[in-house]
Motif scaffolding. Structure first.
Motif, PDB file in Angstrom:
ATOM      1  N   ARG A  63     -65.081  80.912 -40.699  1.00  0.00           N
ATOM      2  CA  ARG A  63     -65.411  79.505 -40.962  1.00  0.00           C
ATOM      3  C   ARG A  63     -64.260  78.598 -40.543  1.00  0.00           C
ATOM      4  NH1 ARG A  63     -66.877  78.633 -46.883  1.00  0.00           N
ATOM      5  NH2 ARG A  63     -67.429  76.564 -46.106  1.00  0.00           N
ATOM      6  N   TRP A  64     -63.005  79.025 -40.837  1.00  0.00           N
ATOM      7  CA  TRP A  64     -61.851  78.219 -40.474  1.00  0.00           C
ATOM      8  C   TRP A  64     -61.707  78.147 -38.961  1.00  0.00           C
ATOM      9  CZ3 TRP A  64     -59.299  74.264 -41.339  1.00  0.00           C
ATOM     10  CH2 TRP A  64     -58.050  74.028 -40.788  1.00  0.00           C
ATOM     11  N   ARG A  65     -61.906  79.275 -38.267  1.00  0.00           N
ATOM     12  CA  ARG A  65     -61.816  79.285 -36.801  1.00  0.00           C
ATOM     13  C   ARG A  65     -62.870  78.354 -36.206  1.00  0.00           C
ATOM     14  NH1 ARG A  65     -59.422  82.316 -32.736  1.00  0.00           N
ATOM     15  NH2 ARG A  65     -58.509  83.761 -34.215  1.00  0.00           N
ATOM     16  N   ALA A  66     -64.079  78.355 -36.759  1.00  0.00           N
ATOM     17  CA  ALA A  66     -65.137  77.468 -36.275  1.00  0.00           C
ATOM     18  C   ALA A  66     -64.764  76.003 -36.507  1.00  0.00           C
ATOM     19  CB  ALA A  66     -66.463  77.798 -36.964  1.00  0.00           C
ATOM     20  N   ARG A  88     -51.319  77.877 -41.267  1.00  0.00           N
ATOM     21  CA  ARG A  88     -51.864  79.040 -41.977  1.00  0.00           C
ATOM     22  C   ARG A  88     -52.787  78.555 -43.086  1.00  0.00           C
ATOM     23  NH1 ARG A  88     -46.187  82.340 -42.443  1.00  0.00           N
ATOM     24  NH2 ARG A  88     -45.938  82.664 -40.204  1.00  0.00           N
ATOM     25  N   LEU A  89     -54.008  79.048 -43.072  1.00  0.00           N
ATOM     26  CA  LEU A  89     -54.984  78.645 -44.085  1.00  0.00           C
ATOM     27  C   LEU A  89     -54.581  79.251 -45.425  1.00  0.00           C
ATOM     28  CD1 LEU A  89     -57.673  77.225 -44.685  1.00  0.00           C
ATOM     29  CD2 LEU A  89     -58.801  79.407 -44.215  1.00  0.00           C
ATOM     30  N   LEU A  90     -54.278  78.392 -46.384  1.00  0.00           N
ATOM     31  CA  LEU A  90     -53.894  78.849 -47.717  1.00  0.00           C
ATOM     32  C   LEU A  90     -55.091  78.857 -48.658  1.00  0.00           C
ATOM     33  CD1 LEU A  90     -50.530  76.890 -48.118  1.00  0.00           C
ATOM     34  CD2 LEU A  90     -50.885  79.233 -47.302  1.00  0.00           C
ATOM     35  N   SER A  91     -55.964  77.849 -48.497  1.00  0.00           N
ATOM     36  CA  SER A  91     -57.125  77.739 -49.368  1.00  0.00           C
ATOM     37  C   SER A  91     -58.182  76.874 -48.692  1.00  0.00           C
ATOM     38  CB  SER A  91     -56.710  77.111 -50.696  1.00  0.00           C
ATOM     39  OG  SER A  91     -57.833  76.822 -51.484  1.00  0.00           O
ATOM     40  N   MET A  92     -59.441  77.246 -48.901  1.00  0.00           N
ATOM     41  CA  MET A  92     -60.544  76.423 -48.401  1.00  0.00           C
ATOM     42  C   MET A  92     -61.646  76.484 -49.460  1.00  0.00           C
ATOM     43  SD  MET A  92     -62.310  76.256 -44.650  1.00  0.00           S
ATOM     44  CE  MET A  92     -63.533  77.536 -44.677  1.00  0.00           C
ATOM     45  N   LYS A  93     -61.779  75.388 -50.177  1.00  0.00           N
ATOM     46  CA  LYS A  93     -62.792  75.266 -51.221  1.00  0.00           C
ATOM     47  C   LYS A  93     -63.698  74.111 -50.840  1.00  0.00           C
ATOM     48  CE  LYS A  93     -59.323  76.547 -54.577  1.00  0.00           C
ATOM     49  NZ  LYS A  93     -58.415  76.012 -55.564  1.00  0.00           N
ATOM     50  N   ALA A  94     -64.707  73.904 -51.616  1.00  0.00           N
ATOM     51  CA  ALA A  94     -65.645  72.813 -51.348  1.00  0.00           C
ATOM     52  C   ALA A  94     -64.907  71.482 -51.263  1.00  0.00           C
ATOM     53  CB  ALA A  94     -66.702  72.760 -52.438  1.00  0.00           C
ATOM     54  N   GLY A  95     -64.847  70.932 -50.073  1.00  0.00           N
ATOM     55  CA  GLY A  95     -64.260  69.615 -49.879  1.00  0.00           C
ATOM     56  C   GLY A  95     -62.747  69.565 -49.801  1.00  0.00           C
ATOM     57  N   GLU A  96     -62.065  70.720 -49.829  1.00  0.00           N
ATOM     58  CA  GLU A  96     -60.605  70.698 -49.766  1.00  0.00           C
ATOM     59  C   GLU A  96     -60.083  71.893 -48.974  1.00  0.00           C
ATOM     60  OE1 GLU A  96     -56.678  70.362 -52.627  1.00  0.00           O
ATOM     61  OE2 GLU A  96     -58.575  70.987 -53.504  1.00  0.00           O
ATOM     62  N   ILE A  97     -59.139  71.611 -48.093  1.00  0.00           N
ATOM     63  CA  ILE A  97     -58.481  72.650 -47.294  1.00  0.00           C
ATOM     64  C   ILE A  97     -56.978  72.476 -47.483  1.00  0.00           C
ATOM     65  CG2 ILE A  97     -58.006  73.477 -44.954  1.00  0.00           C
ATOM     66  CD1 ILE A  97     -60.814  72.436 -44.192  1.00  0.00           C
TER      67      ILE A  97
END
Length: 166
Positions: free
Chosen positions: A18-21, A41-50
């Motif tokens: 999802r992050w790559r997309a 570096r992706l640390l967190s990806m939640k609804a509405g927040e990255i």
């Protein structure tokens, strides 16, 4: 910022996919800013927040994302991708945090994948029977092997009507 009607995010995919997309969507809007995000570096990806972390070696990319023009470009592209406004939080991370379970950035993953492919290809070439035979016959040696591109995926055949070649 007004909500966007429909997004391109697929919540059924894994978080890294999802992050790559999302990064690819930003690259479609702005290559510079998409590349900068790929170095975080992706640390967190939640609804509405990255939450994205940048090591000290990626300070240039962090600056591209946090500058006023960069932030507005990235925010708009991410909102378009996810179908709603997204809060992007940028943090500093230590280079050594990778060893403690923090994942690699997309850029680091791609670089690692490329290096692994080149090493594998070099091994295949050096051990190939035809190459070894020619080297033995000519009395030569391989000094350097240049891999120009990674292996291409096999072609996908589609159901197309066949017509005779007249």
């Amino acid at each position: 910022m007004a909500p966007v009607a429909a997004g391109r995010d697929n919540p059924n995919r894994s978080l890294p996919e999802r992050w790559r997309a999302a990064v690819d969507s930003v690259k479609a809007t702005s290559v510079r800013h998409g590349t900068a995000l790929a170095n975080g570096r992706l640390l967190s990806m939640k609804a509405g927040e990255i939450i994205l972390g940048f090591p000290p070696t990626a300070a240039f990319h962090k600056a591209a994302v946090t500058a006023a023009a960069g932030k507005s470009t990235v925010d708009a592209a991410l909102a378009s991708h996810f179908g709603r406004p997204v809060k992007l939080t940028i943090q500093d991370v230590a280079q050594a945090q990778e060893a403690h379970g923090l994942g690699m950035s997309i850029s680091e993953q791609d670089s690692h994948s490329r290096a692994t492919h080149e090493k594998s290809t070099e091994g295949k070439v050096r051990s190939h029977a035809a190459v070894r035979s020619i080297l033995k016959m000519l009395g030569g040696e391989i000094e350097h092997i240049q891999v120009y591109e990674p292996e291409r995926p096999p072609a996908v055949l589609t159901d197309m009507p066949t017509t005779p070649d007249d």
